[in-house]
Motif scaffolding. Structure first.
Motif, PDB file in Angstrom:
ATOM      1  N   GLU A 254      -3.713  27.788  -2.594  1.00 45.39           N
ATOM      2  CA  GLU A 254      -2.459  28.527  -2.968  1.00 45.39           C
ATOM      3  C   GLU A 254      -1.475  28.093  -1.828  1.00 45.39           C
ATOM      4  OE1 GLU A 254      -3.585  32.486  -3.612  1.00 45.39           O
ATOM      5  OE2 GLU A 254      -4.329  32.156  -5.614  1.00 45.39           O
ATOM      6  N   ARG A 255      -1.764  28.305  -0.659  1.00 47.29           N
ATOM      7  CA  ARG A 255      -0.916  28.122   0.656  1.00 47.29           C
ATOM      8  C   ARG A 255      -0.692  26.598   0.607  1.00 47.29           C
ATOM      9  NH1 ARG A 255      -4.296  31.689   3.458  1.00 47.29           N
ATOM     10  NH2 ARG A 255      -5.473  29.801   4.198  1.00 47.29           N
ATOM     11  N   GLU A 256      -1.309  25.778   0.406  1.00 42.87           N
ATOM     12  CA  GLU A 256      -1.024  24.322   0.212  1.00 42.87           C
ATOM     13  C   GLU A 256      -0.026  24.114  -0.936  1.00 42.87           C
ATOM     14  OE1 GLU A 256      -2.385  19.720   0.467  1.00 42.87           O
ATOM     15  OE2 GLU A 256      -4.052  21.257   0.639  1.00 42.87           O
ATOM     16  N   VAL A 257      -0.295  24.591  -2.006  1.00 39.67           N
ATOM     17  CA  VAL A 257       0.452  24.415  -3.276  1.00 39.67           C
ATOM     18  C   VAL A 257       2.166  24.998  -2.882  1.00 39.67           C
ATOM     19  CG1 VAL A 257       1.174  25.289  -5.561  1.00 39.67           C
ATOM     20  CG2 VAL A 257      -1.089  24.448  -4.914  1.00 39.67           C
ATOM     21  N   ARG A 258       2.268  25.985  -2.046  1.00 42.63           N
ATOM     22  CA  ARG A 258       3.566  26.616  -1.589  1.00 42.63           C
ATOM     23  C   ARG A 258       4.155  25.670  -0.993  1.00 42.63           C
ATOM     24  NH1 ARG A 258       0.436  31.659  -1.700  1.00 42.63           N
ATOM     25  NH2 ARG A 258       0.370  31.308   0.647  1.00 42.63           N
ATOM     26  N   TRP A 259       3.414  25.059   0.105  1.00 47.94           N
ATOM     27  CA  TRP A 259       3.848  24.177   1.300  1.00 47.94           C
ATOM     28  C   TRP A 259       4.441  22.875   0.456  1.00 47.94           C
ATOM     29  CZ3 TRP A 259       1.114  19.623   2.843  1.00 47.94           C
ATOM     30  CH2 TRP A 259       1.758  18.945   3.894  1.00 47.94           C
ATOM     31  N   LEU A 260       3.789  22.419  -0.507  1.00 48.52           N
ATOM     32  CA  LEU A 260       4.223  21.188  -1.343  1.00 48.52           C
ATOM     33  C   LEU A 260       5.216  21.586  -2.109  1.00 48.52           C
ATOM     34  CD1 LEU A 260       0.564  20.030  -2.571  1.00 48.52           C
ATOM     35  CD2 LEU A 260       2.068  18.866  -0.971  1.00 48.52           C
ATOM     36  N   ASN A 261       5.496  22.708  -2.645  1.00 46.12           N
ATOM     37  CA  ASN A 261       6.583  23.239  -3.457  1.00 46.12           C
ATOM     38  C   ASN A 261       8.001  23.178  -2.520  1.00 46.12           C
ATOM     39  OD1 ASN A 261       5.503  23.554  -6.002  1.00 46.12           O
ATOM     40  ND2 ASN A 261       4.973  25.935  -5.469  1.00 46.12           N
ATOM     41  N   GLU A 262       7.691  23.583  -1.344  1.00 44.75           N
ATOM     42  CA  GLU A 262       8.750  23.565  -0.366  1.00 44.75           C
ATOM     43  C   GLU A 262       9.214  22.074  -0.089  1.00 44.75           C
ATOM     44  OE1 GLU A 262       7.539  25.811   2.987  1.00 44.75           O
ATOM     45  OE2 GLU A 262       7.548  27.602   1.865  1.00 44.75           O
ATOM     46  N   LEU A 263       8.104  21.227   0.169  1.00 45.37           N
ATOM     47  CA  LEU A 263       8.661  19.910   0.410  1.00 45.37           C
ATOM     48  C   LEU A 263       9.168  18.983  -0.462  1.00 45.37           C
ATOM     49  CD1 LEU A 263       5.176  18.582   2.163  1.00 45.37           C
ATOM     50  CD2 LEU A 263       7.433  18.839   3.404  1.00 45.37           C
ATOM     51  N   ILE A 264       8.496  19.470  -2.069  1.00 46.56           N
ATOM     52  CA  ILE A 264       9.149  18.791  -2.974  1.00 46.56           C
ATOM     53  C   ILE A 264      10.907  19.199  -3.226  1.00 46.56           C
ATOM     54  CG2 ILE A 264       9.283  18.680  -5.697  1.00 46.56           C
ATOM     55  CD1 ILE A 264       6.268  18.749  -5.209  1.00 46.56           C
ATOM     56  N   GLU A 265      11.014  20.533  -2.985  1.00 46.73           N
ATOM     57  CA  GLU A 265      12.299  20.721  -3.068  1.00 46.73           C
ATOM     58  C   GLU A 265      13.270  20.211  -2.025  1.00 46.73           C
ATOM     59  OE1 GLU A 265      14.766  25.131  -2.419  1.00 46.73           O
ATOM     60  OE2 GLU A 265      12.618  25.340  -2.622  1.00 46.73           O
ATOM     61  N   SER A 266      12.662  20.100  -0.850  1.00 48.26           N
ATOM     62  CA  SER A 266      13.596  19.360   0.208  1.00 48.26           C
ATOM     63  C   SER A 266      13.829  18.139  -0.202  1.00 48.26           C
ATOM     64  CB  SER A 266      12.999  19.271   1.563  1.00 48.26           C
ATOM     65  OG  SER A 266      12.611  20.603   2.077  1.00 48.26           O
TER      66      SER A 266
ATOM     67  N   LEU B   9       0.770  -1.228  -0.018  1.00 50.13           N
ATOM     68  CA  LEU B   9       0.080  -0.137  -0.022  1.00 50.13           C
ATOM     69  C   LEU B   9       1.019   1.320   0.081  1.00 50.13           C
ATOM     70  CD1 LEU B   9      -2.708  -0.915   2.487  1.00 50.13           C
ATOM     71  CD2 LEU B   9      -3.029  -0.895   0.059  1.00 50.13           C
ATOM     72  N   LEU B  10       1.982   1.202   0.768  1.00 49.68           N
ATOM     73  CA  LEU B  10       3.020   2.223   0.831  1.00 49.68           C
ATOM     74  C   LEU B  10       3.494   2.609  -0.608  1.00 49.68           C
ATOM     75  CD1 LEU B  10       5.099   2.106   4.073  1.00 49.68           C
ATOM     76  CD2 LEU B  10       3.384   3.865   3.605  1.00 49.68           C
ATOM     77  N   SER B  11       3.431   1.728  -1.367  1.00 47.47           N
ATOM     78  CA  SER B  11       4.233   1.722  -2.862  1.00 47.47           C
ATOM     79  C   SER B  11       3.600   2.345  -3.627  1.00 47.47           C
ATOM     80  CB  SER B  11       4.796   0.560  -3.317  1.00 47.47           C
ATOM     81  OG  SER B  11       3.863  -0.530  -3.437  1.00 47.47           O
ATOM     82  N   GLN B  12       2.263   2.510  -3.452  1.00 49.59           N
ATOM     83  CA  GLN B  12       1.149   2.957  -4.384  1.00 49.59           C
ATOM     84  C   GLN B  12       1.146   4.359  -4.557  1.00 49.59           C
ATOM     85  OE1 GLN B  12      -2.685   0.974  -3.489  1.00 49.59           O
ATOM     86  NE2 GLN B  12      -1.868  -1.011  -3.849  1.00 49.59           N
ATOM     87  N   THR B  13       1.159   4.744  -5.848  1.00 51.74           N
ATOM     88  CA  THR B  13       1.057   6.300  -6.235  1.00 51.74           C
ATOM     89  C   THR B  13       0.395   6.739  -7.251  1.00 51.74           C
ATOM     90  OG1 THR B  13       2.938   6.057  -7.984  1.00 51.74           O
ATOM     91  CG2 THR B  13       3.749   6.498  -5.675  1.00 51.74           C
TER      92      THR B  13
ATOM     93  N   ARG C 228       6.713  11.352  -5.953  1.00 52.38           N
ATOM     94  CA  ARG C 228       5.537  10.905  -6.920  1.00 52.38           C
ATOM     95  C   ARG C 228       4.113  11.225  -6.031  1.00 52.38           C
ATOM     96  NH1 ARG C 228       8.379   6.316  -8.187  1.00 52.38           N
ATOM     97  NH2 ARG C 228       7.118   4.992  -6.986  1.00 52.38           N
ATOM     98  N   VAL C 229       4.049  11.139  -4.804  1.00 45.97           N
ATOM     99  CA  VAL C 229       2.689  11.508  -4.364  1.00 45.97           C
ATOM    100  C   VAL C 229       2.587  12.793  -3.974  1.00 45.97           C
ATOM    101  CG1 VAL C 229       1.414  11.280  -1.898  1.00 45.97           C
ATOM    102  CG2 VAL C 229       2.609   9.149  -3.014  1.00 45.97           C
ATOM    103  N   LEU C 230       3.554  13.589  -3.595  1.00 44.01           N
ATOM    104  CA  LEU C 230       3.643  14.991  -3.388  1.00 44.01           C
ATOM    105  C   LEU C 230       3.477  15.918  -4.816  1.00 44.01           C
ATOM    106  CD1 LEU C 230       6.744  15.363  -0.971  1.00 44.01           C
ATOM    107  CD2 LEU C 230       4.268  15.850  -0.417  1.00 44.01           C
ATOM    108  N   GLU C 231       3.971  15.177  -5.905  1.00 44.97           N
ATOM    109  CA  GLU C 231       3.946  15.872  -6.949  1.00 44.97           C
ATOM    110  C   GLU C 231       2.695  15.592  -7.812  1.00 44.97           C
ATOM    111  OE1 GLU C 231       7.288  14.351  -9.306  1.00 44.97           O
ATOM    112  OE2 GLU C 231       8.755  15.858  -8.794  1.00 44.97           O
ATOM    113  N   GLY C 232       2.040  14.415  -7.436  1.00 39.70           N
ATOM    114  CA  GLY C 232       0.616  14.085  -7.916  1.00 39.70           C
ATOM    115  C   GLY C 232      -0.515  15.087  -7.020  1.00 39.70           C
ATOM    116  N   ARG C 233      -0.054  15.308  -5.857  1.00 41.46           N
ATOM    117  CA  ARG C 233      -1.094  16.051  -4.912  1.00 41.46           C
ATOM    118  C   ARG C 233      -0.779  17.575  -5.602  1.00 41.46           C
ATOM    119  NH1 ARG C 233      -5.488  16.722  -1.916  1.00 41.46           N
ATOM    120  NH2 ARG C 233      -5.137  18.231  -0.422  1.00 41.46           N
ATOM    121  N   ARG C 234       0.202  17.965  -5.885  1.00 44.26           N
ATOM    122  CA  ARG C 234       0.366  19.327  -6.295  1.00 44.26           C
ATOM    123  C   ARG C 234      -0.273  19.712  -7.706  1.00 44.26           C
ATOM    124  NH1 ARG C 234       6.382  21.532  -7.435  1.00 44.26           N
ATOM    125  NH2 ARG C 234       6.332  19.959  -8.929  1.00 44.26           N
ATOM    126  N   SER C 235      -0.211  18.559  -8.322  1.00 43.87           N
ATOM    127  CA  SER C 235      -0.782  18.773  -9.800  1.00 43.87           C
ATOM    128  C   SER C 235      -2.232  18.861  -9.658  1.00 43.87           C
ATOM    129  CB  SER C 235      -0.217  17.531 -10.633  1.00 43.87           C
ATOM    130  OG  SER C 235       1.025  17.683 -11.126  1.00 43.87           O
TER     131      SER C 235
END
Length: 227
Positions: free
Chosen positions: A170-182, A96-100, A127-134
């Motif tokens: 918009e705030r969550e998208v910015r937060w996701l951008n920071e996580l993805i960068e990290s 389940l953890l591996s599913q994206t 993959r999960v973070l980028e999918g969520r952002r999209s």
């Protein structure tokens, strides 16, 4: 299986991967320290546990602490049942953890997935973070288009509510951008200091933070005697 039932099973397996627990401990972790689920009744949790036992992913064991052994006979009640993850259960949770897929990007599922990112591989997290952002960028585009079409027909308060919803996304998208960068930089989040976005705005349908599944599940009175 409903999406909510699937999320609950995922969370229970994840918590039991850390250590065996009895039902009351699980309910407490789900409601408080995990921070994903709103309060829900034992009538929701125990059918889930029974299903996981029937699938061979959990086993039931009698409580083995001295307190459990003494309290049950004195109070005339059964000893607590402890739930332990089996090897098959661990393997299923790792699957389940591996599913994206797209379900991992939805509000409720993403919250549960994020709660177990510490047990998730970096490439899956990405993959999960980028999918969520999209997904949120698509939502933001639709909200903006809808607001442009209806602006002239809305009063000031409704407009303000719509703007608030867009700002939350918009705030969550910015937060996701920071996580993805990290993640790309090879940095892991440590401790509770990592910033999270604002709380979900249920009135506008926007998700500005980690949504909390199980919104219509009503709380029960905690019962230490529950098995």
């Amino acid at each position: 299986m409903s999406r909510r039932a699937g999320i609950l099973e995922f969370a229970v397996l994840g918590l039991l991967r850390e250590s065996p627990m009895h039902g009351y401990e699980l309910r407490k972790r789900l409601n408080t320290s995990l921070g994903v689920f709103r309060a829900f009744s034992y009538g929701t949790l125990y059918p889930c546990l029974k299903t996981l036992v029937a699938n061979g992913w959990l086993i039931e064991e009698p409580g083995n602490t001295p307190e459990d052994a003494l309290a049950a006979p004195l109070a005339g009640r059964r000893a607590k049942i402890v739930y332990r993850l089996t090897a098959e259960g661990k393997e299923h949770f790792e699957l389940l953890l591996s599913q994206t897929g797209p379900d991992a990007y939805e509000d409720e599922t993403f919250a549960a997935r994020f709660a177990f990112f510490g047990q998730t591989s970096r490439d899956v997290r990405m993959r999960v973070l980028e999918g969520r952002r999209s997904r949120l960028e698509e939502r933001l585009e639709k909200m903006s288009a809808s607001l442009a079409r209806t602006r002239e027909r809305l009063d000031d308060y409704t407009l303000e509510l719509q703007r608030h919803g867009m700002e939350s996304v918009e705030r969550e998208v910015r937060w996701l951008n920071e996580l993805i960068e990290s993640e790309r930089a090879g940095r892991d989040l440590k401790g509770p200091a990592a910033e999270k976005p604002a709380s979900r705005d249920t009135t506008s349908g926007a998700s500005g933070g980690l949504p909390r599944p199980g919104g219509d599940l009503r709380p029960d009175t905690p019962d230490d005697t529950a098995t």
